[in-house]
Design a protein around this motif. Structure first.
Motif, PDB file in Angstrom:
ATOM      1  N   GLY A 153      19.995  36.564  52.988  1.00 44.25           N
ATOM      2  CA  GLY A 153      18.404  36.479  52.651  1.00 44.25           C
ATOM      3  C   GLY A 153      18.032  37.854  52.911  1.00 44.25           C
ATOM      4  O   GLY A 153      19.088  38.391  53.471  1.00 44.25           O
ATOM      5  N   ALA A 154      17.059  37.977  52.609  1.00 45.40           N
ATOM      6  CA  ALA A 154      16.576  39.442  52.897  1.00 45.40           C
ATOM      7  C   ALA A 154      16.539  39.508  53.889  1.00 45.40           C
ATOM      8  O   ALA A 154      16.650  41.316  54.371  1.00 45.40           O
ATOM      9  N   ASP A 155      16.179  39.224  55.299  1.00 42.90           N
ATOM     10  CA  ASP A 155      16.575  39.876  56.553  1.00 42.90           C
ATOM     11  C   ASP A 155      17.788  40.913  56.517  1.00 42.90           C
ATOM     12  O   ASP A 155      18.051  42.048  57.764  1.00 42.90           O
ATOM     13  N   GLU A 156      19.182  40.585  56.136  1.00 39.99           N
ATOM     14  CA  GLU A 156      20.014  41.041  56.838  1.00 39.99           C
ATOM     15  C   GLU A 156      21.311  42.068  55.427  1.00 39.99           C
ATOM     16  O   GLU A 156      21.456  42.883  55.325  1.00 39.99           O
ATOM     17  N   ASN A 193      12.062  36.923  40.237  1.00 35.10           N
ATOM     18  CA  ASN A 193      12.565  35.631  40.082  1.00 35.10           C
ATOM     19  C   ASN A 193      13.320  35.144  40.800  1.00 35.10           C
ATOM     20  O   ASN A 193      13.797  34.213  41.721  1.00 35.10           O
ATOM     21  N   GLY A 194      12.334  35.879  42.004  1.00 34.91           N
ATOM     22  CA  GLY A 194      13.053  34.807  43.848  1.00 34.91           C
ATOM     23  C   GLY A 194      13.604  34.582  44.326  1.00 34.91           C
ATOM     24  O   GLY A 194      14.280  34.541  45.543  1.00 34.91           O
ATOM     25  N   ARG A 195      14.702  35.758  44.207  1.00 34.37           N
ATOM     26  CA  ARG A 195      16.401  36.648  44.917  1.00 34.37           C
ATOM     27  C   ARG A 195      15.284  37.480  45.057  1.00 34.37           C
ATOM     28  O   ARG A 195      14.874  38.819  44.347  1.00 34.37           O
ATOM     29  N   PRO A 196      16.377  38.080  46.768  1.00 32.67           N
ATOM     30  CA  PRO A 196      15.601  39.437  47.377  1.00 32.67           C
ATOM     31  C   PRO A 196      16.377  40.265  45.591  1.00 32.67           C
ATOM     32  O   PRO A 196      17.759  39.939  45.224  1.00 32.67           O
ATOM     33  N   ASN A 242      26.624  38.219  42.980  1.00 34.42           N
ATOM     34  CA  ASN A 242      25.484  38.331  43.309  1.00 34.42           C
ATOM     35  C   ASN A 242      25.492  37.864  41.675  1.00 34.42           C
ATOM     36  O   ASN A 242      26.038  38.598  40.549  1.00 34.42           O
ATOM     37  N   THR A 243      24.107  38.160  40.965  1.00 33.72           N
ATOM     38  CA  THR A 243      23.976  38.566  39.980  1.00 33.72           C
ATOM     39  C   THR A 243      23.806  40.140  39.532  1.00 33.72           C
ATOM     40  O   THR A 243      22.731  41.227  40.327  1.00 33.72           O
TER      41      THR A 243
END
Length: 325
Positions: free
Chosen positions: A57-60, A94-97, A36-37
């Motif tokens: 994904g945001a769901d997990e 920035n488009g990331r969870p 990850n960042t």
């Protein structure tokens, strides 16, 4: 922990407006790790770690963040996520969870002594005793099916001897199911760089983003393989005895776990050997990244294949007195 997605000061200032954590002072990318960042973030209100999730994904993600909060609230030293003013642990940048968590004190140990190994063993046992009641479920994403799929991907890149060892070990692991072992939420990646110590005291277990629902003994095997072996894959007896002895004193093995122990050590070594080969042969682009050498885990796997049942004998000989063997 790497930087795949760049975050500048203006973007971060806007992001932090969601939290009651003060104003931005500085932030710095973290290069260690590969998934990850991550940034260290300092504000007028405290010190934090910002994570942008590159592969989930945001769901997990609620599983990870809820588990971190649950453990911290049950006196396991983990970084509690910081809620937004609306009470959410998970947001977006920035488009990331993205999530902001407390930054714990201390640093990792490159060469932990037996005392540090005993401390991590005791704490991991307490982690498992607490997490057995964690109500959420997440399937492992680095299970045997994943290893087999990755092995197929590696066929055109790995050496002949790597492919031969991989095929043989995968065949062995097909006969080593662990569905009947005691289980619950596990860390699944408790390496030395994911534990923080300050003046000999364990101050934090971090980076729970491989956490899942799986066998507790497998989680212990992952930890032992990193903390208690040298660069040639050989077991460090004093460190191993300290870590396992402290763990078993808190949470003794069942007879089924004892029998499964040699195969679990091999499964844990296989998982990290395969993932590091994947990163080596198919690296991802990043502004800052660190790719780890797969060779040490191949050596650990080969050493466990040679050691065999003697590993289970050690558990039998060192169970606390009065525990069924």
């Amino acid at each position: 922990m790497s930087v795949f997605t760049t975050v500048d000061s203006d973007q971060l200032t806007t992001f932090l407006d969601q939290f009651d954590c003060g104003e931005l002072v500085e932030h710095k990318g973290i290069a260690a790790g590969i998934e990850n960042t991550n940034y260290f973030v300092t504000t007028t209100g405290g010190r934090y770690v910002l994570t942008l999730f590159e592969n989930h994904g945001a769901d997990e993600l609620p599983f990870f963040l809820d588990l971190m909060a649950y453990l911290a609230e049950h006196d396991i030293p983990t970084a509690h996520p910081v809620p937004t003013r609306d009470g959410a642990y998970l947001t977006e940048l920035n488009g990331r969870p993205a999530a902001l968590v407390q930054r714990l004190t201390g640093g990792s140990l490159d060469h932990p002594d037996p005392a540090a190994c005993a401390e991590i063993g005791r704490t991991l046992a307490r982690f498992h005793l607490v997490s057995a009641d964690f109500p959420e479920y997440r399937a492992p994403d680095r299970d045997l099916a994943w290893a087999e799929e990755t092995a197929d991907q590696l066929q055109g890149a790995a050496t002949d001897d790597e492919k031969a060892l991989l095929a043989d070990e995968l065949a062995f692991q097909q006969g080593q199911p662990r569905d009947d072992l005691p289980r619950g939420a596990i860390h699944a990646d408790l390496f030395r760089d994911n534990a923080l110590f300050d003046d000999g005291r364990l101050t934090g277990i971090i980076d729970l983003y491989y956490a899942c629902t799986d066998a507790f003994a497998y989680d212990l095997a992952v930890t032992v393989n990193d903390w208690c072996t040298d660069e040639h894959g050989r077991s460090l007896a004093a460190e191993r005895d300290a870590l396992l002895g402290a763990y078993l004193a808190e949470r003794p093995f069942t007879a089924t776990e004892t029998s499964a122990w040699p195969g679990l050590l091999r499964a844990a070594a296989l998982r990290f050997w395969v993932s590091r080969m994947q990163d080596k042969y198919f690296p991802r682009a990043a502004a800052m990244t660190y790719i780890k050498d797969p060779t040490p885990f191949r050596r650990i796997l080969e050493a466990h294949r040679e050691t065999g049942e003697a590993l289970a004998d050690w558990i039998v000989d060192n169970q606390p007195s009065g525990v069924a063997r």
